[in-house]
Motif scaffolding. Structure first.
Motif, mmCIF file in Angstrom:
data_model
loop_
_atom_site.group_PDB
_atom_site.id
_atom_site.type_symbol
_atom_site.label_atom_id
_atom_site.label_comp_id
_atom_site.label_asym_id
_atom_site.label_seq_id
_atom_site.Cartn_x
_atom_site.Cartn_y
_atom_site.Cartn_z
ATOM 1 N N LEU A 20 -7.896 -4.967 -8.462
ATOM 2 C CA LEU A 20 -6.529 -5.184 -8.920
ATOM 3 C C LEU A 20 -5.612 -4.035 -8.472
ATOM 4 O O LEU A 20 -4.489 -4.274 -8.024
ATOM 5 N N LEU A 21 -6.110 -2.805 -8.569
ATOM 6 C CA LEU A 21 -5.322 -1.657 -8.115
ATOM 7 C C LEU A 21 -5.085 -1.715 -6.600
ATOM 8 O O LEU A 21 -3.981 -1.415 -6.124
ATOM 9 N N ALA A 22 -6.113 -2.077 -5.849
ATOM 10 C CA ALA A 22 -5.966 -2.202 -4.398
ATOM 11 C C ALA A 22 -4.964 -3.299 -4.062
ATOM 12 O O ALA A 22 -4.129 -3.154 -3.155
ATOM 13 N N ARG A 23 -5.002 -4.394 -4.797
ATOM 14 C CA ARG A 23 -4.057 -5.496 -4.589
ATOM 15 C C ARG A 23 -2.634 -5.025 -4.886
ATOM 16 O O ARG A 23 -1.700 -5.344 -4.162
ATOM 17 N N GLY A 24 -2.480 -4.258 -5.962
ATOM 18 C CA GLY A 24 -1.162 -3.721 -6.302
ATOM 19 C C GLY A 24 -0.635 -2.803 -5.206
ATOM 20 O O GLY A 24 0.554 -2.828 -4.865
ATOM 21 N N ASP A 25 -1.520 -1.972 -4.632
ATOM 22 C CA ASP A 25 -1.111 -1.092 -3.532
ATOM 23 C C ASP A 25 -0.681 -1.918 -2.320
ATOM 24 O O ASP A 25 0.326 -1.610 -1.664
ATOM 25 N N LYS A 26 -1.448 -2.971 -2.030
ATOM 26 C CA LYS A 26 -1.092 -3.829 -0.896
ATOM 27 C C LYS A 26 0.245 -4.519 -1.141
ATOM 28 O O LYS A 26 1.068 -4.628 -0.228
ATOM 29 N N LEU A 27 0.460 -4.990 -2.367
ATOM 30 C CA LEU A 27 1.742 -5.628 -2.686
ATOM 31 C C LEU A 27 2.901 -4.643 -2.554
ATOM 32 O O LEU A 27 3.976 -4.996 -2.066
ATOM 33 N N GLN A 28 2.684 -3.400 -2.972
ATOM 34 C CA GLN A 28 3.719 -2.376 -2.840
ATOM 35 C C GLN A 28 4.005 -2.099 -1.368
ATOM 36 O O GLN A 28 5.164 -1.964 -0.971
ATOM 37 N N ASP A 29 2.951 -2.041 -0.549
ATOM 38 C CA ASP A 29 3.138 -1.833 0.894
ATOM 39 C C ASP A 29 3.936 -2.986 1.509
ATOM 40 O O ASP A 29 4.852 -2.765 2.311
ATOM 41 N N ILE A 30 3.603 -4.195 1.114
ATOM 42 C CA ILE A 30 4.320 -5.369 1.628
ATOM 43 C C ILE A 30 5.775 -5.339 1.183
ATOM 44 O O ILE A 30 6.690 -5.627 1.965
ATOM 45 N N SER A 31 6.009 -4.972 -0.055
ATOM 46 C CA SER A 31 7.378 -4.872 -0.569
ATOM 47 C C SER A 31 8.173 -3.810 0.197
ATOM 48 O O SER A 31 9.331 -4.038 0.578
ATOM 49 N N ASP A 32 7.560 -2.649 0.434
ATOM 50 C CA ASP A 32 8.226 -1.590 1.203
ATOM 51 C C ASP A 32 8.549 -2.054 2.622
ATOM 52 O O ASP A 32 9.648 -1.818 3.141
ATOM 53 N N LYS A 33 7.585 -2.726 3.237
ATOM 54 C CA LYS A 33 7.805 -3.218 4.601
ATOM 55 C C LYS A 33 8.907 -4.264 4.642
ATOM 56 O O LYS A 33 9.714 -4.281 5.577
ATOM 57 N N SER A 34 8.969 -5.139 3.637
ATOM 58 C CA SER A 34 10.017 -6.162 3.634
ATOM 59 C C SER A 34 11.399 -5.544 3.424
ATOM 60 O O SER A 34 12.379 -5.974 4.038
ATOM 61 N N GLU A 35 11.486 -4.501 2.598
ATOM 62 C CA GLU A 35 12.764 -3.800 2.422
ATOM 63 C C GLU A 35 13.183 -3.108 3.713
ATOM 64 O O GLU A 35 14.354 -3.145 4.100
ATOM 65 N N GLN A 36 12.232 -2.489 4.395
ATOM 66 C CA GLN A 36 12.529 -1.835 5.672
ATOM 67 C C GLN A 36 12.953 -2.868 6.715
ATOM 68 O O GLN A 36 13.877 -2.634 7.490
ATOM 69 N N LEU A 37 12.308 -4.007 6.723
ATOM 70 C CA LEU A 37 12.654 -5.076 7.653
ATOM 71 C C LEU A 37 14.065 -5.593 7.383
ATOM 72 O O LEU A 37 14.835 -5.844 8.323
ATOM 73 N N ALA A 38 14.429 -5.729 6.119
ATOM 74 C CA ALA A 38 15.783 -6.172 5.768
ATOM 75 C C ALA A 38 16.817 -5.155 6.243
ATOM 76 O O ALA A 38 17.866 -5.519 6.790
#
Length: 153
Positions: A39-57
């Motif tokens: 669950l913690l690893a999944r949360g880290d991956k979700l945070q990475d995806i969120s950061d990447k999507s903000e950077q992409l925007a």
């Protein structure tokens, strides 16, 4: 969940039943810890995806601004080239018109205001040009010039 099959406690076993409970508790604890780690690893991956999507925007907004600037710059450059081309074509047409007018005798290079002499003999493809000057200073071009320039058709 995978793991050992559930075995009900035996009331008569005493210490073996406590040992079974302890073993099952250890197994459940390790499963829960594994799930928490996942669950913690999944949360880290979700945070990475969120950061990447903000950077992409943010990158897409920057790209949009840059593309609009480039489009505007290219439009102005295109307009400048069209204006230059139109000017060159205009100058060429003016030069061509002046050459035709000088060749037909409508315009003279000298400063005299006398009427040009007309030739009595003309070949079939040429026409005589005559300019008459009135007392008011205006000049009239004979019909042969209009015919030669295509206006008499």
């Amino acid at each position: 969940m995978s793991g050992p099959a559930y075995t009900p406690l035996e009331p008569s076993g005493g210490s073996s039943s406590v040992q079974n409970v302890q073993t099952q508790l250890n197994e459940v604890t390790s499963i829960v810890q594994g799930n928490i780690n996942k669950l913690l690893a999944r949360g880290d991956k979700l945070q990475d995806i969120s950061d990447k999507s903000e950077q992409l925007a943010a990158n897409s907004e920057q790209f949009k601004r840059t593309a609009n600037k480039v489009r505007s710059k290219m439009w102005w450059q295109n307009m400048k080239m069209k204006a230059i081309l139109a000017g060159v074509i205009g100058l060429l047409l003016l030069a061509l018109l002046l050459v035709v007018l000088f060749q037909t005798g409508v315009l003279k290079t000298g400063g005299s205001t006398a009427a040009p002499a007309t030739s009595s003999s003309s070949s079939p493809g040429s026409s005589a040009v005559g300019i008459t000057t009135s007392s008011s200073g205006s000049s009239a071009v004979s019909g042969a010039v209009y015919k030669h320039l295509g206006a008499g058709r």
